[in-house]
Motif scaffolding. Structure first.
Motif, PDB file in Angstrom:
ATOM      1  N   CYS A  54       0.823  -1.215   0.000  1.00  0.00           N
ATOM      2  CA  CYS A  54       0.000   0.000   0.000  1.00  0.00           C
ATOM      3  C   CYS A  54       0.854   1.261   0.000  1.00  0.00           C
ATOM      4  CB  CYS A  54      -0.858   0.067   1.257  1.00  0.00           C
ATOM      5  SG  CYS A  54      -2.173  -1.109   1.250  1.00  0.00           S
ATOM      6  N   HIS A  55       2.096   1.147   0.430  1.00  0.00           N
ATOM      7  CA  HIS A  55       2.903   2.365   0.585  1.00  0.00           C
ATOM      8  C   HIS A  55       3.936   2.441  -0.544  1.00  0.00           C
ATOM      9  CE1 HIS A  55       0.493   3.510   3.907  1.00  0.00           C
ATOM     10  NE2 HIS A  55       0.630   2.302   4.447  1.00  0.00           N
ATOM     11  N   GLN A  56       5.224   2.575  -0.219  1.00  0.00           N
ATOM     12  CA  GLN A  56       6.187   2.842  -1.296  1.00  0.00           C
ATOM     13  C   GLN A  56       6.081   1.855  -2.467  1.00  0.00           C
ATOM     14  OE1 GLN A  56      10.272   4.172   0.248  1.00  0.00           O
ATOM     15  NE2 GLN A  56       9.489   2.771   1.795  1.00  0.00           N
ATOM     16  N   ALA A 217      10.100  -2.311   7.474  1.00  0.00           N
ATOM     17  CA  ALA A 217       8.876  -1.519   7.690  1.00  0.00           C
ATOM     18  C   ALA A 217       8.885  -0.186   6.953  1.00  0.00           C
ATOM     19  CB  ALA A 217       8.662  -1.311   9.186  1.00  0.00           C
ATOM     20  N   GLY A 218       9.820   0.012   6.028  1.00  0.00           N
ATOM     21  CA  GLY A 218       9.783   1.177   5.143  1.00  0.00           C
ATOM     22  C   GLY A 218       9.746   2.489   5.901  1.00  0.00           C
ATOM     23  N   GLY A 361       3.316   9.406  -4.008  1.00  0.00           N
ATOM     24  CA  GLY A 361       3.979   8.408  -3.168  1.00  0.00           C
ATOM     25  C   GLY A 361       4.789   9.137  -2.111  1.00  0.00           C
ATOM     26  N   VAL A 362       5.211   8.415  -1.069  1.00  0.00           N
ATOM     27  CA  VAL A 362       6.104   9.027  -0.073  1.00  0.00           C
ATOM     28  C   VAL A 362       7.341   8.153   0.071  1.00  0.00           C
ATOM     29  CG1 VAL A 362       6.396   9.810   2.303  1.00  0.00           C
ATOM     30  CG2 VAL A 362       4.176  10.070   1.198  1.00  0.00           C
ATOM     31  N   ARG A 363       8.506   8.773  -0.083  1.00  0.00           N
ATOM     32  CA  ARG A 363       9.778   8.042   0.033  1.00  0.00           C
ATOM     33  C   ARG A 363      10.210   7.971   1.496  1.00  0.00           C
ATOM     34  NH1 ARG A 363      10.192  12.250  -3.475  1.00  0.00           N
ATOM     35  NH2 ARG A 363      10.846  11.908  -5.617  1.00  0.00           N
ATOM     36  N   ALA A 364      10.711   6.842   1.904  1.00  0.00           N
ATOM     37  CA  ALA A 364      11.313   6.704   3.239  1.00  0.00           C
ATOM     38  C   ALA A 364      12.800   6.965   3.083  1.00  0.00           C
ATOM     39  CB  ALA A 364      11.082   5.291   3.761  1.00  0.00           C
ATOM     40  N   GLN A 365      13.217   8.186   3.387  1.00  0.00           N
ATOM     41  CA  GLN A 365      14.630   8.538   3.224  1.00  0.00           C
ATOM     42  C   GLN A 365      15.268   8.687   4.600  1.00  0.00           C
ATOM     43  OE1 GLN A 365      16.875   9.010   0.501  1.00  0.00           O
ATOM     44  NE2 GLN A 365      18.272   9.140   2.258  1.00  0.00           N
ATOM     45  N   ASN A 390      17.456   1.873   5.361  1.00  0.00           N
ATOM     46  CA  ASN A 390      17.377   2.806   4.228  1.00  0.00           C
ATOM     47  C   ASN A 390      17.245   2.003   2.946  1.00  0.00           C
ATOM     48  OD1 ASN A 390      17.394   5.599   3.394  1.00  0.00           O
ATOM     49  ND2 ASN A 390      19.347   5.206   2.388  1.00  0.00           N
ATOM     50  N   ALA A 391      16.034   2.008   2.400  1.00  0.00           N
ATOM     51  CA  ALA A 391      15.797   1.279   1.140  1.00  0.00           C
ATOM     52  C   ALA A 391      14.916   2.116   0.222  1.00  0.00           C
ATOM     53  CB  ALA A 391      15.160  -0.079   1.417  1.00  0.00           C
ATOM     54  N   PRO A 392      15.389   3.347  -0.110  1.00  0.00           N
ATOM     55  CA  PRO A 392      14.627   4.135  -1.078  1.00  0.00           C
ATOM     56  C   PRO A 392      14.965   3.659  -2.491  1.00  0.00           C
ATOM     57  CG  PRO A 392      16.566   5.367  -0.381  1.00  0.00           C
ATOM     58  CD  PRO A 392      16.641   4.008   0.292  1.00  0.00           C
TER      59      PRO A 392
END
Ligand SMILES: Cc1cc2nc3c(=O)[nH]c(=O)nc-3n(C[C@H](O)[C@H](O)[C@H](O)COP(=O)(O)OP(=O)(O)OC[C@H]3O[C@@H](n4cnc5c(N)ncnc54)[C@H](O)[C@@H]3O)c2cc1C
Length: 414
Positions: A54-56, A217-218, A361-365, A390-392
């Motif tokens: 559902c997310h990245q 968990a992004g 979308g929203v990046r997990a940076q 960190n897995a962008p």
């Protein structure tokens, strides 16, 4: 119990061998790699949402990156190059829509030429074949695109990462509606996680025990690491990427993928054009600070999460360093005209009203305390835990080798 061997008795204390937190593409690929490496292993993926990806993993550009941009020798470079080949094979084997139209990285002014040339050298060092094109040759590939020079990368492709995640989920056990809210670690024994249901099938009060926990968990990876008692040493800062799509009758303006020359000081690739597997041309993403970890619009605000981001010293150091680029991104977020002006540098035929809004979308940076953006993938280990901190981008492209790497480390720790 008296008939059990000691090994079986120990095993009986666990609900499974490995719990994977996060039903995005990285968690699912990890579970798949674990089961492939050791078929008898019991693995369970826990996902807080009622559905996977559902997310990245379900809100990205859908690009199978080829490995041009990343520092030679970095995990991003090695896993992107390996991952794109593995992913194309996986898509072909499982009938997942994908295509390899190739891409152009286009310089529109002379000041960009040295950087374009550096990119060509970097690509070659990463083992990615590229061709340098002059202005006239750009039209052979993309007749509507204007530039003074370009780099052609033939191996860049597109797919639907949500479909990839769905396919991976047919190969591994998954439990949705299961949010990990507490983690208890016992040295030498393993982990116990407490779950909360978030949707129609509440899992309130559930506790699961495992020998190892993988945190994928992004956008919440730093929180989950803290729940396990492992200080992450960084904070996940959510950067929203907003997209438009081209009005369908204008889709013929773009044949494949068209990128600007990226700003080397900024980890994002700049607003680009992508002819997707869905037949639409996607334009974006920009990069603005999201006001919640899952903040998909300016209206989505979570005061506690925002306060946490703003109280983080690294955030202010980052803002001081990148305020000029950030102001440009903000302008393009608030004004379709400003966004269209940026697109016209590459594609002059685009009119403002050719751009239709599309989901963000929203990046997990990961941001380090000194304000630098974690450049490479970051995978850390604690007792009974492995954290993907960190897995962008390009982690969707690289999900299969990332999964293999985490599986190798997990099996070594079991
Ligand atoms: C706008 C944008 C464009 C991008 N474009 C590309 C691209 O073109 N190509 C590319 O390769 N990459 C791209 N990326 C990057 C790529 O999408 C990500 O690197 C990848 O999806 C990361 O996958 P993940 O599994 O780590 O994270 P996610 O997909 O975010 O999955 C993490 C999961 O963990 C779950 N979760 C969180 N906390 C808990 C908890 N406590 N308990 C249970 N579950 C929990 C979440 O609900 C979520 O489903 C893009 C990203 C964005 C945002």
């Amino acid at each position: 119990m008296s008939h059990m061997t000691p090994a079986r008795a120990a095993r009986a204390r666990y609900d499974c061998d490995v719990l994977v937190v996060g039903g995005g593409i990285v968690g699912l690929a990890t579970a798949h790699a674990l089961r492939t490496a050791r078929p008898g292993l019991s693995v369970l993926v826990l996902e807080k949402e009622p559905q996977l990806a559902c997310h990245q993993s379900g809100r990205n550009s859908g690009v199978i990156h080829s490995g041009v941009y990343y520092r030679p020798g970095s995990l991003k470079a090695r896993y992107a190059v390996r991952g794109q080949a593995a992913l194309k094979k996986f898509c072909a084997e499982h009938g997942i829509p994908h295509a390899v139209p190739g891409k152009l990285i286009v310089a529109t002014e002379a000041a960009e030429l040295p950087r374009l040339h550096e990119l060509a050298q970097r690509a070659r060092r990463n083992g990615v074949p590229v061709t340098e094109l002059g202005a006239a040759q750009i039209a052979d590939h993309e007749p509507e695109v204007r530039g003074i020079a370009a780099l052609r990368v033939a191996t860049t492709g597109v797919t639907d990462f949500r479909a990839v995640a769905r396919q991976l989920a047919t190969l591994v056990p998954v439990r949705c509606d299961a949010e990990v809210i507490a983690i208890d670690r016992r040295p030498g024994l393993g982990v116990a996680v407490a779950l909360r249901g978030t949707g129609r099938t509440p899992a309130a009060g559930d506790v699961l025990r495992a020998r190892m926990l993988v945190n994928a968990a992004g956008l919440h990876a730093d929180r989950v690491a803290r729940l396990a008692g492992d200080p992450p040493g960084l904070r996940i800062v959510p950067f929203r990427g907003e997209f438009y799509r081209l009005r369908p009758e204008r889709s013929a303006l773009v044949r494949g993928l068209v990128y600007p020359v990226p700003d080397p000081a900024f980890p994002f690739l700049g607003v680009h054009l992508t002819a997707g597997v869905d037949g639409e041309v996607h334009i974006g993403p920009n990069a603005v600070l999201a006001l919640a970890r899952e903040g998909y619009s300016w209206r989505a605000v979570r005061p506690a999460e925002l306060a946490g981001t703003l109280a983080y010293p690294g955030m202010w150091r980052l803002a001081r360093r990148h305020w000029r680029a950030g102001a440009g991104e903000l302008r393009r977020s608030l004004s379709r005209r400003a966004f269209a002006t940026a697109v016209r540098r590459l594609l002059p035929a685009v009119a403002d009203d050719d751009l239709l809004p599309a989901p963000a979308g929203v990046r997990a940076q990961a941001v380090l305390p000194d304000g630098t953006l974690a450049d490479d993938f970051r995978i850390t280990e604690g007792p009974h835990t492995i954290h993907v901190l960190n897995a962008p981008s390009p982690a969707a492209t690289a999900c299969l080798p990332i999964g293999t790497e985490i599986a190798t480390r997990t099996l070594a720790a079991l």
